[in-house]
Design a protein around this motif. Structure first.
Motif, PDB file in Angstrom:
ATOM      1  N   GLY A 294       0.801  -1.218   0.000  1.00  0.00           N
ATOM      2  CA  GLY A 294       0.000   0.000   0.000  1.00  0.00           C
ATOM      3  C   GLY A 294       0.830   1.262   0.000  1.00  0.00           C
ATOM      4  N   MET A 295       2.150   1.143  -0.237  1.00  0.00           N
ATOM      5  CA  MET A 295       3.014   2.316  -0.209  1.00  0.00           C
ATOM      6  C   MET A 295       2.859   3.122  -1.489  1.00  0.00           C
ATOM      7  SD  MET A 295       7.006   2.407   0.929  1.00  0.00           S
ATOM      8  CE  MET A 295       6.539   1.749   2.533  1.00  0.00           C
ATOM      9  N   GLN A 296       2.784   4.432  -1.341  1.00  0.00           N
ATOM     10  CA  GLN A 296       2.604   5.339  -2.476  1.00  0.00           C
ATOM     11  C   GLN A 296       3.566   6.513  -2.368  1.00  0.00           C
ATOM     12  OE1 GLN A 296      -2.286   4.725  -2.517  1.00  0.00           O
ATOM     13  NE2 GLN A 296      -1.401   6.762  -2.716  1.00  0.00           N
ATOM     14  N   ARG A 297       3.823   7.134  -3.493  1.00  0.00           N
ATOM     15  CA  ARG A 297       4.586   8.373  -3.480  1.00  0.00           C
ATOM     16  C   ARG A 297       3.742   9.479  -2.844  1.00  0.00           C
ATOM     17  NH1 ARG A 297       9.083   8.246  -6.994  1.00  0.00           N
ATOM     18  NH2 ARG A 297       9.032   6.563  -8.535  1.00  0.00           N
ATOM     19  N   ILE A 298       4.379  10.371  -2.122  1.00  0.00           N
ATOM     20  CA  ILE A 298       3.653  11.519  -1.593  1.00  0.00           C
ATOM     21  C   ILE A 298       3.770  12.672  -2.581  1.00  0.00           C
ATOM     22  CG2 ILE A 298       4.047  10.759   0.775  1.00  0.00           C
ATOM     23  CD1 ILE A 298       5.586  13.981  -0.172  1.00  0.00           C
ATOM     24  N   TYR A 299       2.885  13.643  -2.449  1.00  0.00           N
ATOM     25  CA  TYR A 299       2.840  14.806  -3.336  1.00  0.00           C
ATOM     26  C   TYR A 299       3.270  16.035  -2.527  1.00  0.00           C
ATOM     27  CZ  TYR A 299      -0.330  11.537  -5.680  1.00  0.00           C
ATOM     28  OH  TYR A 299      -0.899  10.419  -6.250  1.00  0.00           O
ATOM     29  N   ARG A 300       4.215  16.784  -3.084  1.00  0.00           N
ATOM     30  CA  ARG A 300       4.672  18.018  -2.429  1.00  0.00           C
ATOM     31  C   ARG A 300       4.305  19.202  -3.309  1.00  0.00           C
ATOM     32  NH1 ARG A 300      10.834  19.698  -0.410  1.00  0.00           N
ATOM     33  NH2 ARG A 300      10.808  21.789  -1.330  1.00  0.00           N
ATOM     34  N   PHE A 301       3.634  20.170  -2.708  1.00  0.00           N
ATOM     35  CA  PHE A 301       3.257  21.399  -3.392  1.00  0.00           C
ATOM     36  C   PHE A 301       3.906  22.593  -2.709  1.00  0.00           C
ATOM     37  CE2 PHE A 301      -0.164  18.470  -4.381  1.00  0.00           C
ATOM     38  CZ  PHE A 301      -0.499  18.776  -5.697  1.00  0.00           C
ATOM     39  N   PRO A 343      -1.129   5.453   2.962  1.00  0.00           N
ATOM     40  CA  PRO A 343      -2.334   6.127   3.445  1.00  0.00           C
ATOM     41  C   PRO A 343      -2.934   5.359   4.623  1.00  0.00           C
ATOM     42  CG  PRO A 343      -2.415   5.799   1.053  1.00  0.00           C
ATOM     43  CD  PRO A 343      -1.286   4.966   1.570  1.00  0.00           C
ATOM     44  N   PRO A 344      -3.331   6.041   5.675  1.00  0.00           N
ATOM     45  CA  PRO A 344      -3.972   5.341   6.800  1.00  0.00           C
ATOM     46  C   PRO A 344      -5.379   4.886   6.427  1.00  0.00           C
ATOM     47  CG  PRO A 344      -3.984   7.710   7.183  1.00  0.00           C
ATOM     48  CD  PRO A 344      -3.203   7.482   5.917  1.00  0.00           C
ATOM     49  N   THR A 345      -5.839   3.853   7.104  1.00  0.00           N
ATOM     50  CA  THR A 345      -7.208   3.359   6.924  1.00  0.00           C
ATOM     51  C   THR A 345      -8.012   3.738   8.159  1.00  0.00           C
ATOM     52  OG1 THR A 345      -6.443   1.494   5.583  1.00  0.00           O
ATOM     53  CG2 THR A 345      -8.652   1.337   6.542  1.00  0.00           C
ATOM     54  N   ALA A 346      -8.944   4.651   8.002  1.00  0.00           N
ATOM     55  CA  ALA A 346      -9.740   5.162   9.125  1.00  0.00           C
ATOM     56  C   ALA A 346      -8.823   5.631  10.262  1.00  0.00           C
ATOM     57  CB  ALA A 346     -10.717   4.103   9.616  1.00  0.00           C
ATOM     58  N   GLY A 347      -7.726   6.288   9.887  1.00  0.00           N
ATOM     59  CA  GLY A 347      -6.805   6.832  10.874  1.00  0.00           C
ATOM     60  C   GLY A 347      -5.843   5.829  11.478  1.00  0.00           C
ATOM     61  N   VAL A 348      -5.894   4.577  11.028  1.00  0.00           N
ATOM     62  CA  VAL A 348      -5.053   3.514  11.600  1.00  0.00           C
ATOM     63  C   VAL A 348      -3.960   3.147  10.599  1.00  0.00           C
ATOM     64  CG1 VAL A 348      -5.029   1.150  12.482  1.00  0.00           C
ATOM     65  CG2 VAL A 348      -6.987   2.647  12.944  1.00  0.00           C
ATOM     66  N   CYS A 349      -2.750   2.936  11.118  1.00  0.00           N
ATOM     67  CA  CYS A 349      -1.604   2.605  10.279  1.00  0.00           C
ATOM     68  C   CYS A 349      -1.226   1.138  10.426  1.00  0.00           C
ATOM     69  CB  CYS A 349      -0.401   3.474  10.647  1.00  0.00           C
ATOM     70  SG  CYS A 349      -0.596   5.207  10.154  1.00  0.00           S
ATOM     71  N   PRO A 350      -0.598   0.537   9.404  1.00  0.00           N
ATOM     72  CA  PRO A 350      -0.172  -0.867   9.486  1.00  0.00           C
ATOM     73  C   PRO A 350       0.943  -1.063  10.512  1.00  0.00           C
ATOM     74  CG  PRO A 350      -0.150  -0.057   7.203  1.00  0.00           C
ATOM     75  CD  PRO A 350      -0.321   1.124   8.091  1.00  0.00           C
ATOM     76  N   ASP A 351       1.221  -2.323  10.793  1.00  0.00           N
ATOM     77  CA  ASP A 351       2.307  -2.664  11.708  1.00  0.00           C
ATOM     78  C   ASP A 351       3.623  -2.062  11.222  1.00  0.00           C
ATOM     79  OD1 ASP A 351       0.562  -4.098  13.255  1.00  0.00           O
ATOM     80  OD2 ASP A 351       1.125  -6.062  12.434  1.00  0.00           O
ATOM     81  N   ARG A 352       4.455  -1.705  12.175  1.00  0.00           N
ATOM     82  CA  ARG A 352       5.790  -1.159  11.952  1.00  0.00           C
ATOM     83  C   ARG A 352       5.760   0.225  11.286  1.00  0.00           C
ATOM     84  NH1 ARG A 352       6.288  -6.536  10.876  1.00  0.00           N
ATOM     85  NH2 ARG A 352       6.217  -6.263   8.610  1.00  0.00           N
ATOM     86  N   THR A 353       4.592   0.864  11.315  1.00  0.00           N
ATOM     87  CA  THR A 353       4.486   2.255  10.889  1.00  0.00           C
ATOM     88  C   THR A 353       3.739   3.033  11.962  1.00  0.00           C
ATOM     89  OG1 THR A 353       2.363   2.048   9.704  1.00  0.00           O
ATOM     90  CG2 THR A 353       4.376   1.548   8.454  1.00  0.00           C
ATOM     91  N   VAL A 354       3.871   4.345  11.912  1.00  0.00           N
ATOM     92  CA  VAL A 354       3.179   5.221  12.868  1.00  0.00           C
ATOM     93  C   VAL A 354       2.489   6.335  12.092  1.00  0.00           C
ATOM     94  CG1 VAL A 354       4.737   4.743  14.794  1.00  0.00           C
ATOM     95  CG2 VAL A 354       5.271   6.606  13.193  1.00  0.00           C
ATOM     96  N   PRO A 355       1.427   6.909  12.672  1.00  0.00           N
ATOM     97  CA  PRO A 355       0.738   8.007  11.977  1.00  0.00           C
ATOM     98  C   PRO A 355       1.591   9.276  11.960  1.00  0.00           C
ATOM     99  CG  PRO A 355      -0.665   7.011  13.681  1.00  0.00           C
ATOM    100  CD  PRO A 355       0.721   6.514  13.911  1.00  0.00           C
ATOM    101  N   LEU A 356       1.545   9.955  10.821  1.00  0.00           N
ATOM    102  CA  LEU A 356       2.083  11.308  10.733  1.00  0.00           C
ATOM    103  C   LEU A 356       0.882  12.243  10.765  1.00  0.00           C
ATOM    104  CD1 LEU A 356       4.577  13.143  10.358  1.00  0.00           C
ATOM    105  CD2 LEU A 356       4.160  13.030   7.893  1.00  0.00           C
ATOM    106  N   TYR A 357       0.751  12.985  11.869  1.00  0.00           N
ATOM    107  CA  TYR A 357      -0.406  13.861  12.059  1.00  0.00           C
ATOM    108  C   TYR A 357      -0.159  15.215  11.394  1.00  0.00           C
ATOM    109  CZ  TYR A 357      -1.287  10.391  15.704  1.00  0.00           C
ATOM    110  OH  TYR A 357      -1.483   9.218  16.392  1.00  0.00           O
ATOM    111  N   ARG A 358      -1.257  15.913  11.120  1.00  0.00           N
ATOM    112  CA  ARG A 358      -1.147  17.224  10.476  1.00  0.00           C
ATOM    113  C   ARG A 358      -2.030  18.233  11.189  1.00  0.00           C
ATOM    114  NH1 ARG A 358      -2.685  17.041   4.353  1.00  0.00           N
ATOM    115  NH2 ARG A 358      -4.768  17.630   5.055  1.00  0.00           N
ATOM    116  N   ALA A 359      -1.469  19.410  11.441  1.00  0.00           N
ATOM    117  CA  ALA A 359      -2.224  20.530  12.013  1.00  0.00           C
ATOM    118  C   ALA A 359      -2.213  21.686  11.014  1.00  0.00           C
ATOM    119  CB  ALA A 359      -1.617  20.971  13.338  1.00  0.00           C
ATOM    120  N   TYR A 360      -3.312  22.432  10.982  1.00  0.00           N
ATOM    121  CA  TYR A 360      -3.481  23.527  10.017  1.00  0.00           C
ATOM    122  C   TYR A 360      -3.707  24.827  10.777  1.00  0.00           C
ATOM    123  CZ  TYR A 360      -5.944  26.348   6.467  1.00  0.00           C
ATOM    124  OH  TYR A 360      -6.351  27.343   5.624  1.00  0.00           O
TER     125      TYR A 360
END
Length: 400
Positions: A294-301, A343-360
């Motif tokens: 499920g790994m994808q490239r991220i987009y930077r703007f 990409p997280p699924t309903a805010g949950v990440c797979p094993d051996r990964t952690v969420p990267l949170y975002r504040a605006y």
């Protein structure tokens, strides 16, 4: 109103006429026949783009495998208001080693509207009886996604009625033709006759690109470069993404690029940018980028100079990327895909990964800015300052 199964049967006289031969044959196995229905789509997703095909499989019994019958290689299909009816005939005897359609028969239902669909497979069995097998599925709107792999934005297209040179000239000289094909660019002829290599805008959704070109009648099919991985695959290349803060702007920024880090540390983008001491690991490139995890490239703007935000924005979401790409009035420019994430699924990440949170910052000071952290206490502190918690936006490695 949806067409009933009975009405559908009456409309397929040719199929029913063939039933006379089938019902005279003794059934090959006393075990009840088992069936599986599987929908599939031209583009891999059950979406409103491309044709959807319904395949009805004989499921072997065990021990064995023993099928107990085989399909005649043909089926009729009727589509009406959320209902798909497939009809086919089975003969007695095990499938031969020849046509695979004896084990599973496919019927093209065509382009389906988004929504819930019910499939009824009406099967004429070798003993003269019939059996209805049902299956339901959802067709999901494709939406306006970004290309999942922006650096790979070329395809090989099989031309239907032009030579590569005629295609090149039409694309160069006919603005209406260019508009019809949607902004693709000629790259080169391919080594196969009447096949060309073309490029499309890096953020354009490949599914929509191919669907548009297919419907234009100019291409019959497409190929692209596949991904081959070693077994076992090498480890992912992981690096730290380092966070910076500009107190004058009250803006945060992070980068995983060592060249950018060196330039910022040297004050080349302004002495106000200083390290916060925060960082998190990211995958610079995966050992095998085939999508299995499920790994994808991220987009930077980045904001367009002089008119756009004095800021950067990162997302792994194809849908969120599509919104930023399409809102021209926001004046964001795509800068590339500097690392990979899940990409997280309903805010949950797979094993051996952690969420990267975002504040605006909610557009504070008229300039949008986001802060990213694997430490939710950092996000809580930003919320206390009036920022908005946007939740887990991507999954990154738990350690380098």
């Amino acid at each position: 109103m949806p067409m009933s199964v009975g009405a559908a049967i009456r409309t397929t006289a040719a199929l029913v006429a063939g039933l006379a031969c089938a019902i005279q044959q003794p059934i090959a196995s006393a075990a009840p026949l088992q069936f599986t229905i599987m929908p599939s789509n031209t583009y891999g997703y059950l979406t409103e783009l491309g044709d959807t095909t319904i395949t009805v499989f004989l499921t072997p019994s065990f021990p064995g495998p023993v099928f107990g019958a085989h399909f005649q290689c043909g089926a009729s299909v009727l589509v009406s208001h959320g209902e798909i009816i497939v009809q086919t005939i089975l003969d007695a005897g095990e499938p031969s080693a020849g046509p695979p359609c004896q084990r599973g028969v496919a019927a093209v239902a065509g382009v389906l509207e988004p929504g819930h669909w019910l499939v009824t497979a009406h099967l004429f069995l070798p003993d003269g009886t019939t059996n209805d097998v049902t299956y339901s599925f959802d067709v999901v709107p494709r939406g306006n996604k970004c290309n999942w792999d922006p650096p790979h934005n070329t395809r090989q297209g099989y031309l239907t009625n032009k030579t590569p040179e005629e295609f090149r000239l039409a694309l160069a000289n006919d603005p209406d033709y260019r508009a019809q094909l949607g902004g693709i660019a000629y790259v080169s002829p391919y080594y196969i006759e009447n096949v060309v290599v073309f490029a499309f805008p890096p953020l354009d959704d490949l599914v929509r690109v191919e669907d548009r070109l297919q419907r234009s009648g100019e291409f019959s099919r497409f190929d692209g470069s596949g991904i081959t991985c070693f077994s076992p695959s090498p480890d992912d290349k992981r690096v730290p993404a380092v966070e910076y803060y500009d107190a004058r702007l009250d803006h945060y920024f992070f980068t995983s690029d060592v060249g950018e880090q060196a330039a910022i540390d040297a004050g080349q983008v302004g002495v106000e940018w200083q390290r916060t001491g925060k960082s998190f690991p990211v995958v610079l490139y995966p050992g095998c980028p085939n999508g299995d995890r499920g790994m994808q490239r991220i987009y930077r703007f980045a904001g367009e100079p002089y008119v756009g935000p004095n800021s950067h924005f990162f997302t792994v979401s194809q849908d969120e990327c599509g919104v930023v790409r399409d809102r021209k009035d926001w004046h964001w420019q795509f800068e590339g895909s500097p690392f990979w994430a899940i990409p997280p699924t309903a805010g949950v990440c797979p094993d051996r990964t952690v969420p990267l949170y975002r504040a605006y910052n909610d557009g504070k000071g008229g300039d949008p800015n986001h802060r990213y952290s694997i430490d939710h206490s950092v996000i809580d502190a930003m919320v206390a300052q009036g920022w908005i918690d946007e939740g887990a936006r991507m999954c990154v490695p738990e350690k380098l």
